[in-house]
Write a protein that holds these residues in place. Structure first.
Motif, mmCIF file in Angstrom:
data_model
loop_
_atom_site.group_PDB
_atom_site.id
_atom_site.type_symbol
_atom_site.label_atom_id
_atom_site.label_comp_id
_atom_site.label_asym_id
_atom_site.label_seq_id
_atom_site.Cartn_x
_atom_site.Cartn_y
_atom_site.Cartn_z
ATOM 1 N N ARG A 1 -49.016 -5.601 -43.963
ATOM 2 C CA ARG A 1 -49.656 -5.153 -42.660
ATOM 3 C C ARG A 1 -49.026 -3.805 -42.073
ATOM 4 N NH1 ARG A 1 -50.682 -9.565 -38.151
ATOM 5 N NH2 ARG A 1 -51.741 -10.573 -39.903
ATOM 6 N N TYR B 1 -48.567 -1.387 -38.612
ATOM 7 C CA TYR B 1 -48.361 -1.771 -37.139
ATOM 8 C C TYR B 1 -48.627 -0.347 -36.581
ATOM 9 C CZ TYR B 1 -46.784 -6.392 -38.212
ATOM 10 O OH TYR B 1 -46.620 -7.671 -38.196
ATOM 11 N N PRO C 1 -50.390 -5.058 -34.867
ATOM 12 C CA PRO C 1 -51.130 -4.821 -36.063
ATOM 13 C C PRO C 1 -52.139 -3.831 -35.733
ATOM 14 C CG PRO C 1 -50.698 -7.099 -36.303
ATOM 15 C CD PRO C 1 -50.404 -6.712 -34.737
#
Length: 203
Positions: free
Chosen positions: A3, A5, A12
């Motif tokens: 993920r 960021y 996120p």
């Protein structure tokens, strides 16, 4: 897939809050004693508060040793210091005669952890305590609380600032807060989302 960021808000990228961030400043000095377990919590409202109020001072810890530097700093100040925490001796802002030219200390953690922090740090008892008179329920509906009058640390800070100075516009604080809550609700399956009283959320 890892993920990604946002480097600014640290959320996120698919839930980035930057578009609603409008940093503000206030006369009141806000200090948060944050329990270590709250730092990486996904629903950490202190992190949101810092986005809207960059001047905030956050000290992570639990025992007296963690707050040595802060205690030294507070002892050097001439402004009155208040601990925002309800107890048998706490007063409202009006009763205490507090003004915005003050330092307010908030304890960030669950009720149990916050209470333990206060017990471990009797020096906090050297300062007068404030409690809030808030008619509205907490908007932090996505986190369970044992008490109906529970407010998130962000909400407590915002309401205290307004109590100290009714002319302070805390809209920027609630803007990032509501954006986070709405994102969390949107990401929930419909059946789960239905458990929360979303009609009570203020825009």
């Amino acid at each position: 897939m890892k993920r990604e960021y946002c480097q600014r808000c640290l959320y996120p990228k698919n839930s980035c809050l930057c578009k609603v961030i409008k940093p503000m400043s206030v006369v009141t000095e806000v200090v948060v004693l944050q329990h270590p377990s709250e730092v990486k919590h996904a629903k950490n409202t202190v992190r949101l508060l810092a986005l809207a109020l960059p001047q905030i001072r956050i000290v992570v810890g639990e025992s007296p040793a963690d707050f040595v530097d802060l205690r030294r700093y507070l002892e050097e100040q001439t402004k009155p210091v208040y601990v925002v925490y309800p107890n048998e001796h706490s007063q409202t802002v009006a009763e205490a005669g507090a003004s915005e030219a003050a330092i307010i200390i908030l304890v960030d953690g669950t009720w149990r952890k916050a209470y333990r922090m206060l017990q471990l740090n009797p020096w906090l008892g050297d300062y007068p305590s404030l409690h809030l008179e808030v008619e509205d329920e907490s908007q932090y509906i996505i986190r369970k609380a044992k008490r109906s009058d529970s407010l998130s640390t962000l909400e407590a800070a915002a309401h205290t600032l307004v109590a100290l100075n009714p002319n302070v516009d805390v809209t920027p604080i609630f803007a990032v807060f509501n954006a986070m809550v709405q994102h969390k609700l949107t990401a929930m399956p419909a059946l789960v989302r239905g458990r929360y009283n979303v009609d009570n959320i203020k825009g």
